[in-house]
Design a protein around this motif. Structure first.
Motif, PDB file in Angstrom:
ATOM      1  N   LEU A  93       0.860  -1.098   0.436  1.00  0.00           N
ATOM      2  CA  LEU A  93       0.138  -0.170  -0.680  1.00  0.00           C
ATOM      3  C   LEU A  93       0.739   1.594  -0.173  1.00  0.00           C
ATOM      4  O   LEU A  93       0.667   2.244  -0.205  1.00  0.00           O
ATOM      5  N   THR A  94       1.983   1.476   0.147  1.00  0.00           N
ATOM      6  CA  THR A  94       3.021   2.316   1.044  1.00  0.00           C
ATOM      7  C   THR A  94       3.354   3.022  -0.899  1.00  0.00           C
ATOM      8  O   THR A  94       3.458   3.990  -1.286  1.00  0.00           O
ATOM      9  N   SER A 105      -9.716   9.230   3.470  1.00  0.00           N
ATOM     10  CA  SER A 105      -8.773  10.239   3.899  1.00  0.00           C
ATOM     11  C   SER A 105      -8.354   9.834   5.515  1.00  0.00           C
ATOM     12  O   SER A 105      -7.132   9.575   4.957  1.00  0.00           O
ATOM     13  N   SER A 106      -9.039   9.289   5.749  1.00  0.00           N
ATOM     14  CA  SER A 106      -8.507   8.989   7.772  1.00  0.00           C
ATOM     15  C   SER A 106      -7.008   7.612   7.154  1.00  0.00           C
ATOM     16  O   SER A 106      -6.374   7.361   7.940  1.00  0.00           O
ATOM     17  N   ALA A 107      -7.978   7.039   6.445  1.00  0.00           N
ATOM     18  CA  ALA A 107      -7.026   5.867   6.542  1.00  0.00           C
ATOM     19  C   ALA A 107      -5.272   5.567   6.146  1.00  0.00           C
ATOM     20  O   ALA A 107      -4.251   5.599   6.503  1.00  0.00           O
ATOM     21  N   ILE A 108      -5.571   6.533   4.939  1.00  0.00           N
ATOM     22  CA  ILE A 108      -4.177   6.913   3.601  1.00  0.00           C
ATOM     23  C   ILE A 108      -3.375   7.929   4.911  1.00  0.00           C
ATOM     24  O   ILE A 108      -1.692   7.664   5.078  1.00  0.00           O
ATOM     25  N   TYR A 109      -3.905   8.097   6.887  1.00  0.00           N
ATOM     26  CA  TYR A 109      -2.977   9.189   7.575  1.00  0.00           C
ATOM     27  C   TYR A 109      -2.117   8.052   8.243  1.00  0.00           C
ATOM     28  O   TYR A 109      -1.209   8.374   9.185  1.00  0.00           O
ATOM     29  N   ARG A 110      -2.816   6.270   8.184  1.00  0.00           N
ATOM     30  CA  ARG A 110      -2.187   6.070   9.374  1.00  0.00           C
ATOM     31  C   ARG A 110      -0.861   5.283   8.091  1.00  0.00           C
ATOM     32  O   ARG A 110       0.747   5.169   8.724  1.00  0.00           O
ATOM     33  N   TYR A 111      -0.771   5.690   7.176  1.00  0.00           N
ATOM     34  CA  TYR A 111       0.861   5.715   6.027  1.00  0.00           C
ATOM     35  C   TYR A 111       1.265   6.500   5.929  1.00  0.00           C
ATOM     36  O   TYR A 111       2.901   6.669   6.462  1.00  0.00           O
ATOM     37  N   PHE A 112       1.241   8.036   6.159  1.00  0.00           N
ATOM     38  CA  PHE A 112       1.792   9.147   5.842  1.00  0.00           C
ATOM     39  C   PHE A 112       1.008   9.911   7.236  1.00  0.00           C
ATOM     40  O   PHE A 112      -0.225  10.313   5.728  1.00  0.00           O
ATOM     41  N   PRO A 113       1.272  10.696   7.437  1.00  0.00           N
ATOM     42  CA  PRO A 113       0.862  11.165   8.486  1.00  0.00           C
ATOM     43  C   PRO A 113       0.006  12.939   8.075  1.00  0.00           C
ATOM     44  O   PRO A 113      -0.626  13.477   8.471  1.00  0.00           O
TER      45      PRO A 113
END
Length: 232
Positions: A15-16, A48-56
Motif C-alpha cells: 500500500l505504501t 482520508s483517515s486511512a491514508i494518514y496511517r501511512y503518511f501522517p
C-alpha cells in the motif's frame, strides 16, 4: 503471530508503494506544491483517515518521494561508475555526468522535485541527507582518485578558493578527504555547472537556443572537467 505480522508488513509495504506511485503521478500533473493526501486517497478508494496511517502529513509523503528520487539518481550514478574504467578519471566523470542527464530526462518530475523550485512551507528533514549524498559521493570519489593518481591539477590561472571554505562545504570536503581546498572548490563549481546545465535543458531554457543538446552537453561537461583540472 510472526506469519501474521509478516503478512501485515507485506500489505503495508504494498500500500505504501501504491501511495507513492500515485503521488509521483500527481507530481506530473499538479507539481509538488499540489500534492494532496486526500487526492491520493480518492484515487486509491480509501477514506482520508486511512491514508494518514501511512503518511501522517503531506510533508511526510513529500519526504518519502524525495528520498526515493535521491536514491534513484544515486543508484543510476553508482551503476554508471561501476561500468567505467577506474583508471580513466576523465572517462568516469563523463560517464557520471551522462548518467545524471539520462536519469533527469527519463524522470523530469522527480528531478524537478529535487532541483526545481522549493515547495512552499516544506523543509526537508535530516533523514533525506543520506540519500541526497549518494551521487555526490561517487563524483567525489572520482575527484579524490584522480588527485591521488596525479591526474587532476587546476590550471595556473585558477583563483584561490574563498577563505570561508575552510568552515563551509563540510559534507563535500569530508567526501574528498585529503584533497586540497582549491580542487574541492573547483569540483564543487563543476558539480554546480553540471546540474545547472541539466536544469536549463529540462526546464526549457535551451528552447530556441540549442538543437543538438546531447552533443552540447558532452562538450559542456568536458569543459567543466577541464576547468576543474581533470584531464589536463
Amino acid at each position: 503471530m510472526t506469519a501474521a505480522r509478516t503478512a501485515r508488513e507485506r500489505v503495508r509495504a504494498e500500500l505504501t508503494r501504491e501511495i507513492t506511485d500515485i503521488a509521483r503521478r500527481q507530481l506530473a500533473t499538479e507539481g509538488a506544491g499540489g500534492l494532496s493526501l486526500r487526492a491520493v486517497a480518492r484515487e486509491m478508494g480509501m477514506v482520508s483517515s486511512a491514508i494518514y496511517r501511512y503518511f501522517p502529513s503531506r510533508d511526510d509523503l513529500l519526504t518519502a518521494l524525495i528520498i526515493d528520487a535521491y536514491n534513484a539518481i544515486g543508484e543510476a550514478v553508482e551503476q554508471a561508475d561501476a561500468t567505467a574504467d577506474p583508471t580513466d578519471h576523465l572517462g568516469r566523470w563523463l560517464t557520471l555526468c551522462h548518467a545524471v542527464r539520462d536519469w533527469a530526462l527519463a524522470h523530469p518530475h522527480e528531478y524537478a522535485l529535487l532541483y526545481g523550485s522549493p515547495v512552499p512551507g516544506y523543509q526537508a528533514p535530516e533523514t533525506t541527507v543520506e540519500a541526497a549524498v549518494r551521487d555526490a559521493a561517487v563524483f567525489s570519489r572520482v575527484v579524490a582518485d584522480a588527485y591521488a593518481a596525479g591526474a587532476i591539477a587546476p590550471p595556473p590561472i585558477a583563483p584561490d578558493p574563498p577563505a570561508s571554505l575552510a568552515g563551509d562545504a563540510e559534507i563535500v570536503r569530508s567526501l574528498m578527504a585529503g584533497v586540497p581546498d582549491l580542487i574541492v572548490f573547483r569540483a564543487l563549481t563543476a558539480w554546480t555547472g553540471l546540474f545547472g546545465w541539466v536544469s536549463f535543458e529540462l526546464f526549457g531554457q535551451f528552447n530556441n537556443v540549442l538543437t543538438d543538446r546531447a552533443t552540447a552537453f558532452d562538450v559542456a561537461v568536458r569543459n567543466l572537467a577541464g576547468q576543474m583540472g581533470l584531464g589536463q
